[in-house]
Enzyme design. Structure first.
Site, PDB file in Angstrom:
ATOM      1  N   ASP A  68     -14.078  -1.416   3.366  1.00  0.00           N
ATOM      2  CA  ASP A  68     -13.136  -1.530   4.482  1.00  0.00           C
ATOM      3  C   ASP A  68     -13.850  -0.972   5.722  1.00  0.00           C
ATOM      4  O   ASP A  68     -14.501  -1.721   6.463  1.00  0.00           O
ATOM      5  CB  ASP A  68     -11.854  -0.746   4.122  1.00  0.00           C
ATOM      6  CG  ASP A  68     -10.834  -0.658   5.244  1.00  0.00           C
ATOM      7  OD1 ASP A  68     -11.141  -1.063   6.373  1.00  0.00           O
ATOM      8  OD2 ASP A  68      -9.707  -0.160   5.014  1.00  0.00           O
ATOM      9  N   LYS A  87      -3.204   5.248  -2.357  1.00  0.00           N
ATOM     10  CA  LYS A  87      -4.185   6.040  -1.622  1.00  0.00           C
ATOM     11  C   LYS A  87      -4.606   7.193  -2.516  1.00  0.00           C
ATOM     12  O   LYS A  87      -3.748   7.838  -3.156  1.00  0.00           O
ATOM     13  CB  LYS A  87      -3.544   6.579  -0.343  1.00  0.00           C
ATOM     14  CG  LYS A  87      -3.186   5.478   0.652  1.00  0.00           C
ATOM     15  CD  LYS A  87      -4.442   4.880   1.271  1.00  0.00           C
ATOM     16  CE  LYS A  87      -4.121   3.872   2.353  1.00  0.00           C
ATOM     17  NZ  LYS A  87      -5.340   3.351   2.991  1.00  0.00           N
ATOM     18  N   GLY A 113      -4.235  -4.174   5.792  1.00  0.00           N
ATOM     19  CA  GLY A 113      -3.197  -3.872   6.778  1.00  0.00           C
ATOM     20  C   GLY A 113      -3.548  -2.649   7.595  1.00  0.00           C
ATOM     21  O   GLY A 113      -4.377  -1.819   7.190  1.00  0.00           O
ATOM     22  N   GLU A 134     -11.403   0.954  -3.065  1.00  0.00           N
ATOM     23  CA  GLU A 134     -11.682   0.639  -1.660  1.00  0.00           C
ATOM     24  C   GLU A 134     -12.310   1.847  -0.963  1.00  0.00           C
ATOM     25  O   GLU A 134     -11.778   2.958  -1.031  1.00  0.00           O
ATOM     26  CB  GLU A 134     -10.353   0.248  -1.002  1.00  0.00           C
ATOM     27  CG  GLU A 134     -10.485  -0.289   0.408  1.00  0.00           C
ATOM     28  CD  GLU A 134      -9.133  -0.712   0.993  1.00  0.00           C
ATOM     29  OE1 GLU A 134      -8.165  -0.945   0.215  1.00  0.00           O
ATOM     30  OE2 GLU A 134      -9.025  -0.816   2.214  1.00  0.00           O
ATOM     31  N   LYS A 163      -1.385  -0.910  -4.272  1.00  0.00           N
ATOM     32  CA  LYS A 163      -2.560  -0.132  -3.851  1.00  0.00           C
ATOM     33  C   LYS A 163      -2.096   1.293  -3.619  1.00  0.00           C
ATOM     34  O   LYS A 163      -1.081   1.514  -2.954  1.00  0.00           O
ATOM     35  CB  LYS A 163      -3.118  -0.744  -2.570  1.00  0.00           C
ATOM     36  CG  LYS A 163      -3.952   0.162  -1.679  1.00  0.00           C
ATOM     37  CD  LYS A 163      -4.692  -0.673  -0.632  1.00  0.00           C
ATOM     38  CE  LYS A 163      -4.919   0.089   0.659  1.00  0.00           C
ATOM     39  NZ  LYS A 163      -5.614  -0.746   1.672  1.00  0.00           N
ATOM     40  N   LYS A 171     -10.075  -6.915   8.009  1.00  0.00           N
ATOM     41  CA  LYS A 171      -9.037  -6.546   8.974  1.00  0.00           C
ATOM     42  C   LYS A 171      -9.469  -7.136  10.301  1.00  0.00           C
ATOM     43  O   LYS A 171     -10.573  -6.822  10.786  1.00  0.00           O
ATOM     44  CB  LYS A 171      -8.914  -5.026   9.099  1.00  0.00           C
ATOM     45  CG  LYS A 171      -8.302  -4.359   7.874  1.00  0.00           C
ATOM     46  CD  LYS A 171      -8.199  -2.862   8.056  1.00  0.00           C
ATOM     47  CE  LYS A 171      -7.609  -2.219   6.796  1.00  0.00           C
ATOM     48  NZ  LYS A 171      -7.713  -0.757   6.829  1.00  0.00           N
ATOM     49  N   ASP A 183      -7.417   3.196  -2.832  1.00  0.00           N
ATOM     50  CA  ASP A 183      -8.132   3.259  -1.544  1.00  0.00           C
ATOM     51  C   ASP A 183      -8.380   4.720  -1.195  1.00  0.00           C
ATOM     52  O   ASP A 183      -7.442   5.503  -1.053  1.00  0.00           O
ATOM     53  CB  ASP A 183      -7.277   2.583  -0.459  1.00  0.00           C
ATOM     54  CG  ASP A 183      -7.988   2.506   0.894  1.00  0.00           C
ATOM     55  OD1 ASP A 183      -9.130   2.995   1.002  1.00  0.00           O
ATOM     56  OD2 ASP A 183      -7.391   1.950   1.837  1.00  0.00           O
ATOM     57  N   SER A 231       0.858  -1.185   0.000  1.00  0.00           N
ATOM     58  CA  SER A 231       0.000   0.000   0.000  1.00  0.00           C
ATOM     59  C   SER A 231       0.894   1.235   0.000  1.00  0.00           C
ATOM     60  O   SER A 231       1.704   1.415   0.901  1.00  0.00           O
ATOM     61  CB  SER A 231      -0.878  -0.044   1.257  1.00  0.00           C
ATOM     62  OG  SER A 231      -1.646   1.121   1.385  1.00  0.00           O
TER      63      SER A 231
HETATM   64  O1  LIG Z   1      -0.615  -1.771   6.450  1.00  0.00           O
HETATM   65  C1  LIG Z   1      -0.371  -1.090   5.427  1.00  0.00           C
HETATM   66  O2  LIG Z   1       0.615  -1.287   4.731  1.00  0.00           O
HETATM   67  C2  LIG Z   1      -1.265   0.025   5.000  1.00  0.00           C
HETATM   68  C3  LIG Z   1      -2.675  -0.333   4.989  1.00  0.00           C
HETATM   69  C4  LIG Z   1      -3.605   0.813   4.842  1.00  0.00           C
HETATM   70  O3  LIG Z   1      -3.822   1.198   3.726  1.00  0.00           O
HETATM   71  C5  LIG Z   1      -4.210   1.453   6.030  1.00  0.00           C
HETATM   72  C6  LIG Z   1      -3.403   1.798   7.102  1.00  0.00           C
HETATM   73  C7  LIG Z   1      -3.920   2.430   8.223  1.00  0.00           C
HETATM   74  C8  LIG Z   1      -5.266   2.731   8.259  1.00  0.00           C
HETATM   75  C9  LIG Z   1      -6.091   2.369   7.186  1.00  0.00           C
HETATM   76  C10 LIG Z   1      -5.577   1.716   6.084  1.00  0.00           C
HETATM   77  C11 LIG Z   1      -6.539   1.269   5.016  1.00  0.00           C
HETATM   78  O4  LIG Z   1      -6.449   0.191   4.450  1.00  0.00           O
HETATM   79  O5  LIG Z   1      -7.483   1.977   4.769  1.00  0.00           O
HETATM   80 MG   LIG Z   2      -8.683   0.909   3.408  1.00  0.00          MG
END
Ligand SMILES: O=C(O)CCC(=O)c1ccccc1C(=O)O
Ligand SMILES: [Mg+2]
Length: 375
Positions: free
Chosen positions: A239, A164, A291, A214, A162, A263, A189, A136
């Site tokens: 999520d 953001k 994650g 996401e 992935k 999760k 995401d 991510s």
């Molecule tokens: O663990 C990782 O590598 C990142 C995962 C991640 O995107 C995330 C990390 C913290 C809070 C929310 C999210 C999410 O998936 O939305």
């Molecule tokens: Mg997410």
């Protein structure tokens, strides 16, 4: 299992790279590490994924400390536990507080598996000996920096990227990524950064051949996601909106998503994660393990649950070295060509490193069955 002691530790760890999402930037990771000790002298371990601030979900390190200390730990001590599935049942009278519940339940699951000298993955009914993972990538200072990071992770062999997104860091960067890497498995995401007013912008995501988008809409929404999914070709993955198998049942009925991110912390534990997995499997909905920037103990739990067969999409469980100068487990989590070999040792299969844990612990509290509980 008879529990002799529960230890809560508040750890603080420096991230190698700050992690930016649509809701903010994480520089340090504060979290609660749970150790449960049995009368036989074995320990089970888990991490809470609650962060220092309530920007992903409501829970925080402090709310978890309170709920665990004053309500959940006394329930754990109330009577012996014969199977970890009983823990979520016992916690049922306490509303919400999923991450707090999951951390204690996860430590009991690890202890249970260690007592049976069985890998946690096997105790959960997992069938895979290796799992596929992606990475991510947070919001970066520039498009060039983002492309550079993606290139590095592709070279490392991660199975999907992935990114953001948020309004203004979405169509532009996806276009740039697709120009440079036309065929890679790619997803986005949004962490709830849009509303239905952004329909045109969201519909334009269909141009980028994304595996999924996401959680584009509200953190507690199912209804608007259903409306959006009916207009998008790209599968929506939920999520933040999912806390239970019941939530998934409703999401399926409404058509709110085509994929579910599991999760363990967000859904209250491994037992509920498995229920969600089974429900999705029976509806042909693929799942994957999200994650929460976990340290090694949390990462080990994610690996174990991902061995269930309907975890068919790569998860977020990147290597320890992607996040930390030195993780809290031995060995650290290693990823080769996007694959993690599932450990065969009992329990989570990685040993918590007590020296490293002590270095990172800000404070700790020991609870015994005769501790003075307020509740
Ligand atoms: O663990 C990782 O590598 C990142 C995962 C991640 O995107 C995330 C990390 C913290 C809070 C929310 C999210 C999410 O998936 O939305
Ligand atoms: Mg997410």
């Amino acid at each position: 299992m008879e529990l002799k002691q529960v230890i809560l530790r508040h750890l603080k760890m420096k991230l190698l790279h700050p992690f930016t999402t649509s809701v903010g930037t994480e520089v340090d990771k504060d979290f609660i590490l749970v150790e449960v000790k049995s009368k036989d002298g074995l320990s089970g371990w888990a991490e809470s994924v609650a962060a220092i601030d309530p920007t992903y979900k409501e829970e925080t390190v402090k709310t978890n400390w309170h709920i665990m200390s004053d309500f959940l730990i006394p329930l754990l001590f109330r009577e012996p536990i014969t199977h970890p599935d009983q823990v979520s049942q016992r916690f049922n009278p306490i509303r919400g507080n999923y991450m707090a519940k999951a951390a204690l339940e996860g430590a009991v699951w690890d202890l249970y598996a260690r007592e049976r000298e069985q890998p946690l993955a096997k105790a959960l009914g997992g069938t895979k000996s290796r799992i596929e993972v992606g990475v991510s990538v947070g919001i970066q200072d520039s498009e060039e920096e983002l492309l550079h990071r993606i290139e590095k992770h592709l070279r490392q062999g991660y199975k999907r990227i992935k990114v953001k997104i948020r309004p203004g860091w979405d169509l532009n960067i996806l276009e740039a990524i697709r120009k440079r890497f036309p065929d890679i498995p790619l997803m986005a995401d949004a962490n709830c950064a849009y509303t239905l007013k952004d329909m045109d912008r969201l519909a334009a995501l269909d141009d980028f051949n994304l595996t999924m988008i996401e959680q584009p809409l509200g953190f507690d929404d199912l209804v608007d996601h259903a409306q959006l999914q009916s207009k998008l070709k790209t599968p929506i993955c939920l999520d933040e909106s999912i806390h239970s198998a019941e939530d998934v049942r409703k999401a399926i009925q409404l058509g709110s998503c085509k994929i579910v991110n599991i999760k363990i912390g967000r859904v209250g534990g491994l037992t509920e994660s498995r229920k969600i997995h089974d429900l999705c499997e029976s509806h042909h909905i693929p799942v994957w393990c999200g994650g929460m920037v976990e340290a090694g103990v949390g990462r080990a739990h994610n690996i174990a649950i991902t061995t269930l067969p309907n975890f068919v999409l790569p998860g977020d469980t990147a290597s320890s070295s992607h996040y930390w100068a030195r993780d809290i487990i031995d060995p650290e989590v290693e990823v080769h060509d996007g694959i993690i070999e599932v450990p065969e040792k009992p329990g989570i299969g990685f040993e918590p490193n007590r020296k490293r844990i002590d270095e990172l612990t800000l404070y700790a509290r020991h609870f015994n069955p005769d501790s003075p509980f307020i509740a």
